[in-house]
Design a protein around this motif. Structure first.
Motif, PDB file in Angstrom:
ATOM      1  N   TRP A 154       0.804  -1.219   0.000  1.00 39.92           N
ATOM      2  CA  TRP A 154       0.000   0.000   0.000  1.00 39.92           C
ATOM      3  C   TRP A 154       0.844   1.280   0.000  1.00 39.92           C
ATOM      4  O   TRP A 154       0.309   2.387  -0.110  1.00 39.92           O
ATOM      5  CB  TRP A 154      -0.963   0.020   1.180  1.00 39.92           C
ATOM      6  N   GLY A 155       2.163   1.162   0.112  1.00 39.18           N
ATOM      7  CA  GLY A 155       3.006   2.348   0.164  1.00 39.18           C
ATOM      8  C   GLY A 155       3.109   3.061  -1.173  1.00 39.18           C
ATOM      9  O   GLY A 155       2.801   2.501  -2.230  1.00 39.18           O
ATOM     10  N   LYS A 156       3.543   4.307  -1.127  1.00 33.50           N
ATOM     11  CA  LYS A 156       3.793   5.053  -2.359  1.00 33.50           C
ATOM     12  C   LYS A 156       5.092   4.575  -3.005  1.00 33.50           C
ATOM     13  O   LYS A 156       6.028   4.144  -2.330  1.00 33.50           O
ATOM     14  CB  LYS A 156       3.862   6.556  -2.080  1.00 33.50           C
TER      15      LYS A 156
ATOM     16  N   ASP B   8       7.889   9.204  -5.000  1.00 31.12           N
ATOM     17  CA  ASP B   8       6.588   9.753  -4.637  1.00 31.12           C
ATOM     18  C   ASP B   8       6.333   9.622  -3.146  1.00 31.12           C
ATOM     19  O   ASP B   8       5.449  10.286  -2.601  1.00 31.12           O
ATOM     20  CB  ASP B   8       5.465   9.031  -5.399  1.00 31.12           C
ATOM     21  N   SER B   9       7.095   8.758  -2.490  1.00 28.80           N
ATOM     22  CA  SER B   9       6.892   8.465  -1.070  1.00 28.80           C
ATOM     23  C   SER B   9       7.728   9.393  -0.187  1.00 28.80           C
ATOM     24  O   SER B   9       8.943   9.504  -0.358  1.00 28.80           O
ATOM     25  CB  SER B   9       7.279   7.012  -0.784  1.00 28.80           C
TER      26      SER B   9
ATOM     27  N   PRO C 288       7.551   0.083  -3.328  1.00 26.84           N
ATOM     28  CA  PRO C 288       6.667   0.904  -2.482  1.00 26.84           C
ATOM     29  C   PRO C 288       7.282   1.110  -1.096  1.00 26.84           C
ATOM     30  O   PRO C 288       7.644   0.149  -0.410  1.00 26.84           O
ATOM     31  CB  PRO C 288       5.386   0.063  -2.397  1.00 26.84           C
TER      32      PRO C 288
ATOM     33  N   ALA D 120       3.463   6.778   4.151  1.00 23.18           N
ATOM     34  CA  ALA D 120       3.184   7.261   2.797  1.00 23.18           C
ATOM     35  C   ALA D 120       2.204   6.281   2.173  1.00 23.18           C
ATOM     36  O   ALA D 120       2.575   5.156   1.824  1.00 23.18           O
ATOM     37  CB  ALA D 120       4.465   7.355   1.988  1.00 23.18           C
TER      38      ALA D 120
ATOM     39  N   GLY E 148      -0.235   5.003  -0.609  1.00 20.47           N
ATOM     40  CA  GLY E 148      -0.567   5.069  -2.014  1.00 20.47           C
ATOM     41  C   GLY E 148      -1.893   4.413  -2.336  1.00 20.47           C
ATOM     42  O   GLY E 148      -2.573   4.784  -3.283  1.00 20.47           O
ATOM     43  N   LYS E 149      -2.247   3.388  -1.556  1.00 19.68           N
ATOM     44  CA  LYS E 149      -3.573   2.776  -1.676  1.00 19.68           C
ATOM     45  C   LYS E 149      -4.019   2.346  -0.289  1.00 19.68           C
ATOM     46  O   LYS E 149      -3.223   2.326   0.661  1.00 19.68           O
ATOM     47  CB  LYS E 149      -3.587   1.627  -2.668  1.00 19.68           C
TER      48      LYS E 149
ATOM     49  N   SER F 268      -5.362   7.466   1.671  1.00 15.11           N
ATOM     50  CA  SER F 268      -4.329   8.100   0.846  1.00 15.11           C
ATOM     51  C   SER F 268      -3.712   9.268   1.589  1.00 15.11           C
ATOM     52  O   SER F 268      -4.345   9.878   2.455  1.00 15.11           O
ATOM     53  CB  SER F 268      -4.913   8.583  -0.488  1.00 15.11           C
TER      54      SER F 268
ATOM     55  N   ASP G  33       0.161  11.382   3.082  1.00 14.38           N
ATOM     56  CA  ASP G  33       1.368  11.211   3.891  1.00 14.38           C
ATOM     57  C   ASP G  33       1.097  11.785   5.277  1.00 14.38           C
ATOM     58  O   ASP G  33       0.567  12.899   5.405  1.00 14.38           O
ATOM     59  CB  ASP G  33       2.553  11.948   3.268  1.00 14.38           C
TER      60      ASP G  33
END
Length: 420
Positions: free
Chosen positions: A17-19, A23-24, A44, A101, A103-104, A279, A281
């Motif tokens: 699920w991380g960015k 992007d993270s 990720p 972070a 992402g999902k 979603s 950070d």
């Protein structure tokens, strides 16, 4: 004598699920603050851990574990924490500090209270690795979206009455009984019991029924068919189904509040409060535990019976979860905001330093960890003379109990601490 202020090295966790890559925020901070970090732009990066939790303990720059260093130098912790948390004599902090972070979506989950945590740890130490509870606070670094706590009863009743795909997962007699009693006070034992039964019915619905109803629901949304009460959530339903096809957790959108935080806003979740980060950070702080009861939006093991039995079933507007910042007693309130949740283990402050003026934090009667989330500068303190340490984005610092510190530069940082 050991330094009162020193750099520590955190560790990263990579979850699906991380960015991804740069992007993270986790990757950005790790690249700057972890000397031997091996960056992979396709990976990720989900979490940066800072603290003494044995799953990923922080270390000093010489490689020594932070917990070992604090065990050998308990004066750095202070008398207050040693008398409050017996485990601190072993060098363990009562809180775990993180950057996430997202992402999902993370899983639909809750955390056990201390009594249940001890029971689960005794019965399944392979799955529940400690006996502690895990209240947690999230402060948004970037715009952040989450599900948290049960919706007001009236909202759930509307969805049960008007969303046929959702209603189909709840036995008709239970559905009608809940709708008929949804005007009761949210604290009434009868409606709490009905809410538990509705949630249980949804989460334990047969897999084939879930798939059929979710395909109907998403198909209707994609064709533009929705009522006014669905307008605010249909995009989220479609996105969660894309991330986790045919997962029962998607239907939690009709049961749990959706909350959106802007940078600097914070929310707190106690034991037994269902939630899922979607979603953004965040800086996250929690009691030192890694216990999670999961029930949806996850490929990991789901423990639906224990989750259902552990929840508080408080139904309320999402604003009840917000932690509004207070003026701190130890710093300038125009530059520093204090987030003080209703628990013993930790508080957090955020500070923005500008080049025009240095910022003083007077004594805090307990240990603290800080992470620089943007900019650069330095921290200064007195210990047999003036000392200083350079700071940059991603720097993670330990500050001993009762140590006044001054900051200068152009930066923002978060500081988690215990103060008895």
């Amino acid at each position: 004598m050991p330094d009162l202020v020193f750099q520590i090295i955190g560790g990263t966790q990579s979850y699906d699920w991380g960015k991804i890559g740069d992007d993270s925020k986790v990757a950005q901070y790790a690249k700057a603050g972890i000397p031997d970090f091996k960056f992979d732009e396709s990976k990720p990066y989900a979490e940066l851990w800072m603290g003494t939790h044995p799953n990923l303990p922080s270390r000093l720059t010489n490689g020594e574990k932070l917990s070992d260093h604090l065990k050998a130098n308990t004066h750095l912790l202070g008398e207050s924490i040693l008398s409050t948390f017996p485990d601190s004599i072993e060098g363990n902090l009562p809180f775990l500090f993180k950057v996430l972070a997202i992402g999902k979506a993370l899983s639909i989950q809750a955390h056990p209270n201390k009594q249940l945590a001890a029971k689960l740890h005794f019965e399944r130490p392979d799955l529940y690795k400690d006996a502690n509870h895990k209240p947690e606070m999230a402060i948004a670094i970037t715009p952040f979206v989450a599900m948290c706590g049960f919706r007001p009863l009236s909202q759930i009743a509307v969805y049960l009455n008007q969303i046929p795909e959702f209603a189909a997962l709840v036995p008709s007699s239970l559905r009608d009984n809940f709708i008929a009693n949804s005007s009761l006070p949210a604290t009434d034992p009868e409606i709490k019991s009905l809410l538990r039964d509705v949630f249980s019915a949804v989460m334990m619905a047969p897999e084939d029924d879930v798939k059929i109803q979710l395909r109907k629901l998403v198909g209707r949304y994609l064709s533009g068919g929705f009522i006014e009460d669905e307008r605010s959530i249909f995009d989220l339903v479609v996105e969660l189904d894309r991330q986790f096809p045919n997962d029962i957790g998607v239907f939690c959108v009709f049961l749990l509040n959706i909350i959106q935080l802007e940078p600097g806003q914070a929310m707190f979740l106690g034991a037994g409060e269902p939630h899922a980060y979607i979603s953004g950070d965040i800086v996250e702080t929690m009691a030192t535990s890694d216990n999670v009861l999961r029930a949806g939006l996850t490929p990991k093991l789901r423990d639906v019976p224990n989750l259902v039995s552990s929840l508080t079933y408080k139904a309320a507007d999402p604003s009840v979860h917000l932690i509004r910042p207070l003026p701190p007693s130890f710093s300038n309130p125009q530059r520093t905001k204090l987030y003080n949740p209703p628990i013993q283990e930790f508080s957090v402050c955020s500070t923005t330093v500008t080049p025009e003026k240095e910022e003083l934090h007077t004594e805090i009667y307990g240990p603290s960890l800080m992470v620089v989330t943007s900019g650069a500068g330095q921290i200064m303190w007195i210990d047999a003379g003036q000392k200083n340490l350079a700071l940059k984005e991603g720097s993670v610092i330990f500050i001993a109990s009762q140590t006044p510190v001054t900051f200068e530069g152009d930066m923002t940082f978060y500081r988690a601490f215990f103060e008895g």
